[in-house]
Design a protein around this motif. Structure first.
Motif, PDB file in Angstrom:
ATOM      1  N   VAL A  71       0.836  -1.197   0.000  1.00 37.07           N
ATOM      2  CA  VAL A  71       0.000   0.000   0.000  1.00 37.07           C
ATOM      3  C   VAL A  71       0.874   1.252   0.000  1.00 37.07           C
ATOM      4  N   ILE A  72       1.919   1.225   0.837  1.00 36.29           N
ATOM      5  CA  ILE A  72       2.835   2.374   0.912  1.00 36.29           C
ATOM      6  C   ILE A  72       3.547   2.565  -0.418  1.00 36.29           C
ATOM      7  N   GLU A  73       4.023   1.459  -1.005  1.00 37.24           N
ATOM      8  CA  GLU A  73       4.705   1.541  -2.300  1.00 37.24           C
ATOM      9  C   GLU A  73       3.770   2.086  -3.381  1.00 37.24           C
ATOM     10  N   GLY A  74       2.498   1.661  -3.337  1.00 32.33           N
ATOM     11  CA  GLY A  74       1.518   2.151  -4.297  1.00 32.33           C
ATOM     12  C   GLY A  74       1.311   3.646  -4.177  1.00 32.33           C
ATOM     13  N   ARG A  75       1.242   4.143  -2.939  1.00 29.15           N
ATOM     14  CA  ARG A  75       1.073   5.583  -2.719  1.00 29.15           C
ATOM     15  C   ARG A  75       2.292   6.362  -3.190  1.00 29.15           C
ATOM     16  N   VAL A  76       3.477   5.817  -2.912  1.00 31.43           N
ATOM     17  CA  VAL A  76       4.718   6.486  -3.326  1.00 31.43           C
ATOM     18  C   VAL A  76       4.794   6.562  -4.851  1.00 31.43           C
ATOM     19  N   ILE A  77       4.493   5.452  -5.532  1.00 33.64           N
ATOM     20  CA  ILE A  77       4.511   5.430  -7.002  1.00 33.64           C
ATOM     21  C   ILE A  77       3.516   6.432  -7.559  1.00 33.64           C
ATOM     22  N   PHE A  78       2.334   6.503  -6.948  1.00 33.15           N
ATOM     23  CA  PHE A  78       1.307   7.436  -7.421  1.00 33.15           C
ATOM     24  C   PHE A  78       1.769   8.889  -7.262  1.00 33.15           C
ATOM     25  N   VAL A  79       2.318   9.218  -6.095  1.00 33.88           N
ATOM     26  CA  VAL A  79       2.751  10.590  -5.820  1.00 33.88           C
ATOM     27  C   VAL A  79       3.910  10.985  -6.733  1.00 33.88           C
ATOM     28  N   VAL A  80       4.927  10.114  -6.819  1.00 35.82           N
ATOM     29  CA  VAL A  80       6.109  10.422  -7.633  1.00 35.82           C
ATOM     30  C   VAL A  80       5.737  10.507  -9.116  1.00 35.82           C
ATOM     31  N   GLY A  81       4.978   9.517  -9.586  1.00 33.13           N
ATOM     32  CA  GLY A  81       4.576   9.505 -10.994  1.00 33.13           C
ATOM     33  C   GLY A  81       3.718  10.696 -11.361  1.00 33.13           C
ATOM     34  N   SER A  82       2.759  11.017 -10.517  1.00 38.74           N
ATOM     35  CA  SER A  82       1.874  12.154 -10.777  1.00 38.74           C
ATOM     36  C   SER A  82       2.644  13.471 -10.764  1.00 38.74           C
ATOM     37  N   THR A  83       3.618  13.572  -9.870  1.00 41.58           N
ATOM     38  CA  THR A  83       4.424  14.793  -9.781  1.00 41.58           C
ATOM     39  C   THR A  83       5.217  15.020 -11.063  1.00 41.58           C
TER      40      THR A  83
END
Length: 237
Positions: free
Chosen positions: A4-16
């Protein structure tokens, strides 16, 4: 919990990064060409894909609708369309490089056609995804919230779709990129090699004409150097 944490990190970094790219394209006048337009469409597609898949995968199992529900299938359709549309953008990048390097005179026509080509690609990708339902109404993507893996439902048409609409489709896309880029980079190498070869006779001409020939006392050497000067001029042409 780690997934879940990895998914959130990927989403934040990718979206940024996608948002920064969109902002750069919007501000840069140099990117208001076919390349910038393709980049813009890819960033929007990637943002949509990241948002849809991240929100859907992070949704707790107790709140998630059934896999065969209309909303679940629609979300997986959107993800599938975005995934393949983003992949199609890489083919358009290869075509863009090919046109600009190999056929520079066709740049205006390519710029004019790019928006239409993007729409045509979207229609093709949409049909590519809807083909799942056309083959079998029970064929669609599912997200397993226990293993955190996306997979297709197992039907009589699953293997066929994976083989022809996933494996072969991606193989054709990659092959097109390799062929176009090979021609493009080969053309660049040829031009650089040709430019280098042209430098040799040009340099020889200048050395002989300005530095060697004026100081030559021998008539025979003058004839030799004059002949070399003529030959190098022919080579340069």
């Amino acid at each position: 919990m780690m997934d879940v944490i990895e998914g959130r990190v990927i989403f934040v970094v990718g979206s940024t990064f996608c948002s920064l790219a969109l902002w750069t394209i919007h501000k840069s006048t140099a990117l208001r060409e076919s390349f910038g337009l393709i980049c813009k469409y890819q960033m929007i597609t990637d943002l949509t894909l990241l948002s849809v898949t991240s929100i859907w995968s992070l949704l707790p199992a107790e709140f998630a609708p059934p896999d065969n529900s209309f909303i679940a299938i629609t979300i997986t359709y959107v993800a599938e369309i975005c995934y393949h549309y983003s992949g199609a953008m890489h083919d358009l990048f290869a075509i863009n490089r090919f046109v600009y390097i190999v056929f520079p005179t066709k740049q205006p026509a390519w710029r004019k056609a790019t928006p239409k080509i993007l729409i045509v690609c979207a229609i093709i990708i949409a049909f590519h995804t809807i083909a799942m339902t056309l083959l079998d109404v029970n064929l669609y993507w599912v997200y397993d919230r226990h293993t955190y893996i996306w997979h297709m439902t197992n039907t009589d048409w699953t293997e066929f779709y994976i083989k022809y609409f996933e494996l072969y489709w991606s193989t054709v896309e990659i092959s097109l990129i390799l062929v176009l880029d090979s021609i493009t980079f080969g053309f660049i190498f040829y031009r650089k090699y040709k430019s280098f070869c042209q430098c040799v006779p040009t340099t020889t001409v200048n050395i002989i004409f300005f530095f060697v020939l004026p100081g030559t006392a021998s008539h025979h050497l003058e004839i030799v150097f004059s002949s070399i000067w003529i030959v190098t001029n022919i080579l340069d042409a």
